[in-house]
Design a protein around this motif. Structure first.
Motif, PDB file in Angstrom:
ATOM      1  N   ASN A  77       0.806  -1.225   0.000  1.00 14.44           N
ATOM      2  CA  ASN A  77       0.000   0.000   0.000  1.00 14.44           C
ATOM      3  C   ASN A  77       0.837   1.273   0.000  1.00 14.44           C
ATOM      4  O   ASN A  77       0.424   2.299   0.541  1.00 14.44           O
ATOM      5  CB  ASN A  77      -0.964   0.006   1.194  1.00 14.44           C
ATOM      6  CG  ASN A  77      -2.160  -0.895   0.963  1.00 14.44           C
ATOM      7  OD1 ASN A  77      -2.627  -1.042  -0.156  1.00 14.44           O
ATOM      8  ND2 ASN A  77      -2.665  -1.516   2.023  1.00 14.44           N
ATOM      9  N   LYS A  78       2.007   1.216  -0.624  1.00  8.66           N
ATOM     10  CA  LYS A  78       2.851   2.419  -0.694  1.00  8.66           C
ATOM     11  C   LYS A  78       2.142   3.521  -1.476  1.00  8.66           C
ATOM     12  O   LYS A  78       2.125   4.683  -1.053  1.00  8.66           O
ATOM     13  CB  LYS A  78       4.202   2.080  -1.338  1.00  8.66           C
ATOM     14  CG  LYS A  78       5.069   1.142  -0.528  1.00  8.66           C
ATOM     15  CD  LYS A  78       6.435   0.959  -1.147  1.00  8.66           C
ATOM     16  CE  LYS A  78       6.401   0.198  -2.435  1.00  8.66           C
ATOM     17  NZ  LYS A  78       6.033  -1.234  -2.262  1.00  8.66           N
ATOM     18  N   LEU A  79       1.569   3.161  -2.629  1.00 11.89           N
ATOM     19  CA  LEU A  79       0.882   4.154  -3.457  1.00 11.89           C
ATOM     20  C   LEU A  79      -0.380   4.658  -2.764  1.00 11.89           C
ATOM     21  O   LEU A  79      -0.712   5.845  -2.823  1.00 11.89           O
ATOM     22  CB  LEU A  79       0.544   3.547  -4.819  1.00 11.89           C
ATOM     23  CG  LEU A  79      -0.015   4.503  -5.876  1.00 11.89           C
ATOM     24  CD1 LEU A  79       0.944   5.652  -6.123  1.00 11.89           C
ATOM     25  CD2 LEU A  79      -0.284   3.753  -7.174  1.00 11.89           C
ATOM     26  N   VAL A  80      -1.074   3.749  -2.089  1.00  9.49           N
ATOM     27  CA  VAL A  80      -2.274   4.133  -1.351  1.00  9.49           C
ATOM     28  C   VAL A  80      -1.917   5.098  -0.227  1.00  9.49           C
ATOM     29  O   VAL A  80      -2.611   6.095   0.008  1.00  9.49           O
ATOM     30  CB  VAL A  80      -2.981   2.882  -0.794  1.00  9.49           C
ATOM     31  CG1 VAL A  80      -4.079   3.264   0.181  1.00  9.49           C
ATOM     32  CG2 VAL A  80      -3.566   2.052  -1.937  1.00  9.49           C
ATOM     33  N   LEU A  81      -0.829   4.814   0.487  1.00 12.14           N
ATOM     34  CA  LEU A  81      -0.368   5.690   1.575  1.00 12.14           C
ATOM     35  C   LEU A  81      -0.036   7.079   1.036  1.00 12.14           C
ATOM     36  O   LEU A  81      -0.451   8.098   1.611  1.00 12.14           O
ATOM     37  CB  LEU A  81       0.860   5.077   2.252  1.00 12.14           C
ATOM     38  CG  LEU A  81       1.554   5.932   3.312  1.00 12.14           C
ATOM     39  CD1 LEU A  81       0.635   6.191   4.504  1.00 12.14           C
ATOM     40  CD2 LEU A  81       2.854   5.265   3.779  1.00 12.14           C
ATOM     41  N   ALA A  82       0.707   7.128  -0.060  1.00 15.78           N
ATOM     42  CA  ALA A  82       1.080   8.418  -0.637  1.00 15.78           C
ATOM     43  C   ALA A  82      -0.152   9.191  -1.096  1.00 15.78           C
ATOM     44  O   ALA A  82      -0.243  10.419  -0.897  1.00 15.78           O
ATOM     45  CB  ALA A  82       2.034   8.201  -1.813  1.00 15.78           C
ATOM     46  N   THR A  83      -1.107   8.481  -1.705  1.00 14.03           N
ATOM     47  CA  THR A  83      -2.340   9.133  -2.161  1.00 14.03           C
ATOM     48  C   THR A  83      -3.106   9.743  -0.999  1.00 14.03           C
ATOM     49  O   THR A  83      -3.590  10.879  -1.067  1.00 14.03           O
ATOM     50  CB  THR A  83      -3.228   8.116  -2.898  1.00 14.03           C
ATOM     51  OG1 THR A  83      -2.518   7.590  -4.018  1.00 14.03           O
ATOM     52  CG2 THR A  83      -4.512   8.772  -3.374  1.00 14.03           C
ATOM     53  N   TYR A  84      -3.216   8.986   0.089  1.00 20.57           N
ATOM     54  CA  TYR A  84      -3.935   9.479   1.265  1.00 20.57           C
ATOM     55  C   TYR A  84      -3.251  10.722   1.844  1.00 20.57           C
ATOM     56  O   TYR A  84      -3.912  11.724   2.169  1.00 20.57           O
ATOM     57  CB  TYR A  84      -4.000   8.386   2.328  1.00 20.57           C
ATOM     58  CG  TYR A  84      -4.427   8.891   3.684  1.00 20.57           C
ATOM     59  CD1 TYR A  84      -5.767   9.126   3.964  1.00 20.57           C
ATOM     60  CD2 TYR A  84      -3.486   9.166   4.672  1.00 20.57           C
ATOM     61  CE1 TYR A  84      -6.164   9.614   5.200  1.00 20.57           C
ATOM     62  CE2 TYR A  84      -3.876   9.644   5.909  1.00 20.57           C
ATOM     63  CZ  TYR A  84      -5.210   9.873   6.167  1.00 20.57           C
ATOM     64  OH  TYR A  84      -5.589  10.360   7.393  1.00 20.57           O
TER      65      TYR A  84
END
Length: 232
Positions: free
Chosen positions: A53-60
């Motif tokens: 969830n690296k991309l999800v974390l950055a998006t959030y």
């Protein structure tokens, strides 16, 4: 690069497994402790591969325009839940292992719960972006828990191996070392995303509607990622 990371993971996993088996037979603490730095490297390399969830974390973080400390706290919680859930399953939930853990070391039930949480968070972000009167921010703790609620299969593998060999403490030590490596990678993602969010925030004065647009786009992207994972 990805092939090298996968190869490195396989090599370190084999080494850690051998040391756990050796510790089970000999009780040699020095030998076990000597492999823990490799477990940290294992966690780092594992977190660098796709997923986590690296991309999800950055998006959030960009969507919420989080500051540095809350961003790092969120990434730390995500890492802790990701590793910790595998430890809890291995130690206390044999019924869950038998019913919900696949041969690949995945936990479909927990993964689906995590993704439905993310869908709800994404919908909330989209609603807030579309509502001029909505100003409250989502706490990073909820997001960190929801995004991290996918047990780390490699930690679960090592924990089960250690338990079957009668040395659960060895598996727990590995999990802590793994957490350090994973946490470093996600902390790096959080820092970069926070800096990006700060750069975007600098444009707010020129474009008053930019924050809502960013949050709306971030919410839509998060919704797309979570629903695509649910679908298949």
């Amino acid at each position: 690069m990805l092939a090298w990371l996968v190869s490195l993971q396989a090599s370190i996993q084999s080494s850690v497994s051998e040391h756990i088996l050796a510790f089970s037979a000999s009780g040699d603490w020095a030998g076990l402790l000597s492999v823990m730095p490799f477990a940290v490297l294992f966690g780092f390399a594992h977190a660098m591969t796709p997923g986590h969830n690296k991309l999800v974390l950055a998006t959030y973080i960009v969507g919420e325009r989080s500051r540095m400390w809350p961003s790092l706290s969120t990434s730390a919680l995500l890492s802790a839940v990701h590793i910790g859930s595998a430890v809890v399953i291995a130690l206390f939930a044999n019924w869950l292992v038998s019913r919900n853990i696949t041969q690949a070391g995945r936990a479909p039930l927990l993964e689906d719960i995590s993704r439905w949480f993310l869908v709800a968070i994404a919908a909330w972000m989209i609603w807030r972006a579309a509502s001029p009167r909505a100003h409250s921010h989502l706490r990073g703790g909820l997001f960190g828990f929801a995004a991290g609620l996918v047990p780390c299969p490699l930690t679960l593998f090592i924990m089960v191996l250690a338990i079957t060999q009668g040395v659960p403490v060895a598996g727990a030590m590995f999990a802590v070392s793994m957490l350090i490596g994973v946490g470093c990678v996600l902390a790096g993602v959080a820092i970069l995303a926070t800096l990006a969010a700060a750069q975007l925030a600098a444009q707010v004065a020129r474009f008053p509607n930019l924050p809502r647009m960013i949050e709306g786009v971030a919410g839509l992207f998060l919704l797309l990622v979570a629903t695509s994972q649910l679908v298949g």
